[in-house]
Design an enzyme around this catalytic site. Sequence first.
Site, PDB file in Angstrom:
ATOM      1  N   LYS A 102      72.180  57.877  24.593  1.00 34.75           N
ATOM      2  CA  LYS A 102      70.560  58.241  25.203  1.00 34.75           C
ATOM      3  C   LYS A 102      70.495  59.716  24.807  1.00 34.75           C
ATOM      4  CE  LYS A 102      67.296  57.846  28.999  1.00 34.75           C
ATOM      5  NZ  LYS A 102      67.381  57.142  30.326  1.00 34.75           N
ATOM      6  N   SER A 183      63.277  53.759  30.698  1.00 32.37           N
ATOM      7  CA  SER A 183      63.508  54.996  29.664  1.00 32.37           C
ATOM      8  C   SER A 183      64.714  54.803  29.124  1.00 32.37           C
ATOM      9  CB  SER A 183      63.727  56.211  30.641  1.00 32.37           C
ATOM     10  OG  SER A 183      64.974  56.505  31.410  1.00 32.37           O
ATOM     11  N   SER A 207      66.201  52.673  35.135  1.00 34.99           N
ATOM     12  CA  SER A 207      66.365  52.806  33.704  1.00 34.99           C
ATOM     13  C   SER A 207      67.335  52.342  32.866  1.00 34.99           C
ATOM     14  CB  SER A 207      65.983  54.521  33.492  1.00 34.99           C
ATOM     15  OG  SER A 207      64.853  54.886  33.878  1.00 34.99           O
TER      16      SER A 207
END
Length: 324
Positions: A102, A183, A207
Site C-alpha cells: 500500500k 483505503s 480499511s
Amino acid sequence: MAISLSGLLLLLLLAGSAAAAFELEEATIDSIHRAFTAGELTSRGLVEIYLRRIASQDPALHAVIELDPGGALAAADRADAARVATEPGALPPLHGVPVLLKDNIAAAGALNATAGSLAMVGSRPARDAGVVERLRRAGAVVLGTASLSEWCNFRGPGIPAGWSPRGGQGKNPYMPSATPCASSSGSAIAAAANLVAVTIGTETDGSIMCPSSFNSVVGIKPTVGLTSRAGVIIISPRMDTVGPITRTVSDAVHVLEAIVGYDPRDAEATRMALKYIPEGGYNQFLNIDGLRGKRLGILRKDFFSFPSGSVQEKVFNQHFDVMR
C-alpha cells in the site's frame, strides 16, 4: 528507478517467455514454490509475468500506483541464485514471491511513499518500514505500490472510496461500477485481479476488512501492535495496524507469519502485543479440513432477504447450493 505503467509497456517487450506455462490465475504462495522447486518457474520469470499482467489489466483497474521493475528484477535474480545455492527447505517462506505495498508503506529505494497524495511525490524513503524489513527477510520481492483512498480515506468528507490523485479511481474487478471500498482498495483489487499473489494493506477502521470483502479476497486485520507501524503513514497510533490481503486464507496466514513481531521503532505497541503471538506461529493452525463437519448459518431475514422470484433470489440460491 521506479516506472509508470505507460513506461512499463516498453520494458515488457523485452520480457522472456520462459515461464509461459505457469498458471498465473489463482496462483498461491504454495503453488509458486512448487513451480520453483520443479524448475517450471523462476523468480525473474514470475516478476515478468506479473509486470505483463499489470500492464494489460491495470489501466482499467487503477490498482497500482508505481512499479520498480529494475529493483524487483534484481531482487528476483538474487532469489534465483540463492535457490540454486541453498538446500531445499532452507529458504525463507516468501522467497522470490513478489509483493505490492500500500502506498503509505515505506520501501527504501526508487519507490515513493505518498499515501496517494501529489504533495508527497519525491519523498523516497531512506529506510524500509518495519513490515518491509520483515518481508525482505522472508524473501519477498517488492514489486511496487498499490493505490488507496488518499491519506487513507482521511482527506475529507465526500471523497470516493479508492480514489487518489496519484492512482485515480480504483475499480472493483468483479463489478467496476461497485465501490472497491475503503483505503486499502488497491491492495484488494490487485489480489483479486491476479496482478500479484501478495499485497499489504493498513487499517484504522475497516480499511483492510472492507475492501477484502467487497473484492472477494482474504484480509487479516492484526491486533494493534502485532505488526510494526514504523515507516507507515498512519492516522491513529492507537488504532492503525498493517496486515496481508491475498486470495486465500493460507496465503494470508503465511504473510502474517512473516510480518508480525517486535520492532524497536514501534516499541511500545509491538512489545505489548508479543504475548499474543502463539508459540510455534500461525501456520500450525492451517487445516485444509477445518470446515469438515461444521454448519454455516445464513441470516435470511436481515442480510439475505430478496423479493420472491427475483433475479437476486435466484442467483443467491444458486450460490448457496454450490456452497452446500
